[in-house]
Design a protein around this motif. Sequence first.
Motif, PDB file in Angstrom:
ATOM      1  N   MET A  24       0.841  -1.201   0.000  1.00 30.87           N
ATOM      2  CA  MET A  24       0.000   0.000   0.000  1.00 30.87           C
ATOM      3  C   MET A  24       0.874   1.248   0.000  1.00 30.87           C
ATOM      4  SD  MET A  24      -2.968   1.133   2.748  1.00 30.87           S
ATOM      5  CE  MET A  24      -1.810   1.357   4.095  1.00 30.87           C
ATOM      6  N   THR A  25       0.520   2.218  -0.855  1.00 27.18           N
ATOM      7  CA  THR A  25       1.252   3.474  -0.927  1.00 27.18           C
ATOM      8  C   THR A  25       0.922   4.337   0.283  1.00 27.18           C
ATOM      9  OG1 THR A  25       1.164   3.389  -3.336  1.00 27.18           O
ATOM     10  CG2 THR A  25       1.723   5.488  -2.329  1.00 27.18           C
ATOM     11  N   ALA A  26       1.957   4.726   1.047  1.00 28.70           N
ATOM     12  CA  ALA A  26       1.727   5.518   2.247  1.00 28.70           C
ATOM     13  C   ALA A  26       1.562   6.986   1.898  1.00 28.70           C
ATOM     14  CB  ALA A  26       2.889   5.346   3.221  1.00 28.70           C
ATOM     15  N   GLY A  27       0.675   7.653   2.641  1.00 27.19           N
ATOM     16  CA  GLY A  27       0.550   9.087   2.526  1.00 27.19           C
ATOM     17  C   GLY A  27      -0.375   9.559   1.422  1.00 27.19           C
ATOM     18  N   LEU A  28      -0.176  10.826   1.063  1.00 30.17           N
ATOM     19  CA  LEU A  28      -1.043  11.534   0.135  1.00 30.17           C
ATOM     20  C   LEU A  28      -0.403  11.555  -1.244  1.00 30.17           C
ATOM     21  CD1 LEU A  28      -3.663  13.338   0.087  1.00 30.17           C
ATOM     22  CD2 LEU A  28      -2.158  15.276   0.593  1.00 30.17           C
ATOM     23  N   GLY A  29      -1.217  11.420  -2.271  1.00 29.33           N
ATOM     24  CA  GLY A  29      -0.677  11.460  -3.625  1.00 29.33           C
ATOM     25  C   GLY A  29      -1.713  11.884  -4.642  1.00 29.33           C
ATOM     26  N   ALA A  30      -1.228  12.341  -5.780  1.00 30.36           N
ATOM     27  CA  ALA A  30      -2.093  12.699  -6.896  1.00 30.36           C
ATOM     28  C   ALA A  30      -1.625  11.934  -8.121  1.00 30.36           C
ATOM     29  CB  ALA A  30      -2.041  14.197  -7.168  1.00 30.36           C
ATOM     30  N   GLU A  31      -2.558  11.281  -8.797  1.00 26.73           N
ATOM     31  CA  GLU A  31      -2.230  10.487  -9.971  1.00 26.73           C
ATOM     32  C   GLU A  31      -2.960  11.057 -11.187  1.00 26.73           C
ATOM     33  OE1 GLU A  31      -3.118   6.402  -9.183  1.00 26.73           O
ATOM     34  OE2 GLU A  31      -2.026   6.396  -7.267  1.00 26.73           O
ATOM     35  N   ARG A  32      -2.215  11.797 -12.006  1.00 25.19           N
ATOM     36  CA  ARG A  32      -2.710  12.373 -13.258  1.00 25.19           C
ATOM     37  C   ARG A  32      -4.020  13.149 -13.049  1.00 25.19           C
ATOM     38  NH1 ARG A  32       0.146  11.331 -17.332  1.00 25.19           N
ATOM     39  NH2 ARG A  32      -1.480  12.045 -18.753  1.00 25.19           N
ATOM     40  N   LEU A  69      -9.233   9.350  -2.284  1.00 27.32           N
ATOM     41  CA  LEU A  69      -9.632  10.267  -1.215  1.00 27.32           C
ATOM     42  C   LEU A  69     -11.139  10.414  -1.142  1.00 27.32           C
ATOM     43  CD1 LEU A  69      -8.573  12.214   0.967  1.00 27.32           C
ATOM     44  CD2 LEU A  69      -8.495  14.003  -0.782  1.00 27.32           C
ATOM     45  N   ALA A  70     -11.806  10.346  -2.284  1.00 32.26           N
ATOM     46  CA  ALA A  70     -13.265  10.496  -2.306  1.00 32.26           C
ATOM     47  C   ALA A  70     -13.958   9.408  -1.499  1.00 32.26           C
ATOM     48  CB  ALA A  70     -13.764  10.478  -3.751  1.00 32.26           C
ATOM     49  N   GLY A  71     -13.328   8.256  -1.351  1.00 33.19           N
ATOM     50  CA  GLY A  71     -13.938   7.169  -0.596  1.00 33.19           C
ATOM     51  C   GLY A  71     -13.543   7.130   0.858  1.00 33.19           C
ATOM     52  N   VAL A  72     -12.630   8.004   1.261  1.00 33.46           N
ATOM     53  CA  VAL A  72     -12.156   7.998   2.652  1.00 33.46           C
ATOM     54  C   VAL A  72     -13.187   8.603   3.600  1.00 33.46           C
ATOM     55  CG1 VAL A  72     -10.392   8.943   4.212  1.00 33.46           C
ATOM     56  CG2 VAL A  72      -9.736   8.010   1.983  1.00 33.46           C
ATOM     57  N   CYS A  76       0.888  14.750 -11.477  1.00 37.03           N
ATOM     58  CA  CYS A  76       1.219  13.675 -10.538  1.00 37.03           C
ATOM     59  C   CYS A  76       2.070  14.260  -9.408  1.00 37.03           C
ATOM     60  CB  CYS A  76       1.992  12.562 -11.231  1.00 37.03           C
ATOM     61  SG  CYS A  76       1.073  11.682 -12.512  1.00 37.03           S
ATOM     62  N   LEU A  77       1.807  13.797  -8.198  1.00 37.48           N
ATOM     63  CA  LEU A  77       2.552  14.275  -7.027  1.00 37.48           C
ATOM     64  C   LEU A  77       2.561  13.170  -5.989  1.00 37.48           C
ATOM     65  CD1 LEU A  77       3.904  16.840  -5.719  1.00 37.48           C
ATOM     66  CD2 LEU A  77       1.695  17.250  -4.627  1.00 37.48           C
ATOM     67  N   ALA A  78       3.733  12.879  -5.448  1.00 39.49           N
ATOM     68  CA  ALA A  78       3.849  11.833  -4.428  1.00 39.49           C
ATOM     69  C   ALA A  78       4.879  12.259  -3.395  1.00 39.49           C
ATOM     70  CB  ALA A  78       4.240  10.502  -5.064  1.00 39.49           C
ATOM     71  N   PRO A  79       4.501  13.188  -2.490  1.00 37.97           N
ATOM     72  CA  PRO A  79       5.466  13.660  -1.487  1.00 37.97           C
ATOM     73  C   PRO A  79       5.906  12.539  -0.554  1.00 37.97           C
ATOM     74  CG  PRO A  79       3.244  14.449  -0.989  1.00 37.97           C
ATOM     75  CD  PRO A  79       3.186  13.822  -2.336  1.00 37.97           C
ATOM     76  N   ASP A 103      -3.035   6.933   1.448  1.00 41.72           N
ATOM     77  CA  ASP A 103      -2.605   5.566   1.756  1.00 41.72           C
ATOM     78  C   ASP A 103      -3.090   4.574   0.698  1.00 41.72           C
ATOM     79  OD1 ASP A 103      -1.359   6.519   4.018  1.00 41.72           O
ATOM     80  OD2 ASP A 103      -2.979   5.966   5.372  1.00 41.72           O
ATOM     81  N   GLY A 104      -3.049   5.015  -0.552  1.00 38.21           N
ATOM     82  CA  GLY A 104      -3.408   4.142  -1.655  1.00 38.21           C
ATOM     83  C   GLY A 104      -4.880   4.056  -1.970  1.00 38.21           C
ATOM     84  N   GLU A 105      -5.735   4.650  -1.140  1.00 36.01           N
ATOM     85  CA  GLU A 105      -7.185   4.633  -1.349  1.00 36.01           C
ATOM     86  C   GLU A 105      -7.646   5.957  -1.931  1.00 36.01           C
ATOM     87  OE1 GLU A 105      -9.110   2.005  -0.869  1.00 36.01           O
ATOM     88  OE2 GLU A 105      -7.411   0.825  -0.170  1.00 36.01           O
TER      89      GLU A 105
END
Length: 257
Positions: free
Chosen positions: A1-9, A68-71, A24-27, A64-66
Amino acid sequence: MTAGLGAERVARTAGGTLILDGVCLAPKPGSVTGVLGPNGSGKSTLLRLLAGVLAPTAGVVTLDGEPLAGVGRREAARRIALVQQQSDTQVELTVADVVRLGRIPHRRAWSPASAADERAVRSALERSGLADRADRPWHTLSGGERQRVQIARALAQEPRELLLDEPTNHLDIQHQLELLDLVRSLDLTCVVALHDLNLAATYCDEVVVLRAGRVVTAGTPGAVLTEELVADVYGVRARITHPDPDCGPHIRFLGTV
């Protein structure tokens, strides 16, 4: 699972205008990432997408890989804090009252503040250097103090990700440095939109450069902030030196291209 906050395209369209396009952003967890670019490049929109304030037209923001709209808004607000550009209020609030607003995601509607809430507020005030101003009226504060209060409010949320939209705007040099020293000292993943390239070079672990809603380049300040990049993106001639490898490059502006 990808940890933290990210933006995919992620993309965002408003009023028929494309504001962001395929970003795309993956701090890295615990790092400070600067979002740079001229006015209108999409910096503020990107931060609002990351915070869940706006929804992307395409692509996905993840936590965390999920998606955000579903969190869920409450859970997302417990994890992600957004400090927007200078805010104001006509309501008579003290510094502590403003910081207490950060506890809303942790409380049920109409429930009184708990002991845990008050501990979080006190801790946020202390970490922000505002403990001695807790009872001061908000409207009597300077611009720099108000920005610190907004960061304290965000810290009271007890987030793991902190997003700041041009927090140094309208501050003098001393307050700019003090505020970014505070951000740098936090054990959080921070994403900061900045105009000042020298501040970005000093305080950011990595930077992402936007132009017209698209990522031009990303990486460490030393690798990204080149004379060619500044001329291409900002239309400004610059001389860039590296006097101290621990502090990143220094940019001296020479005039427009």
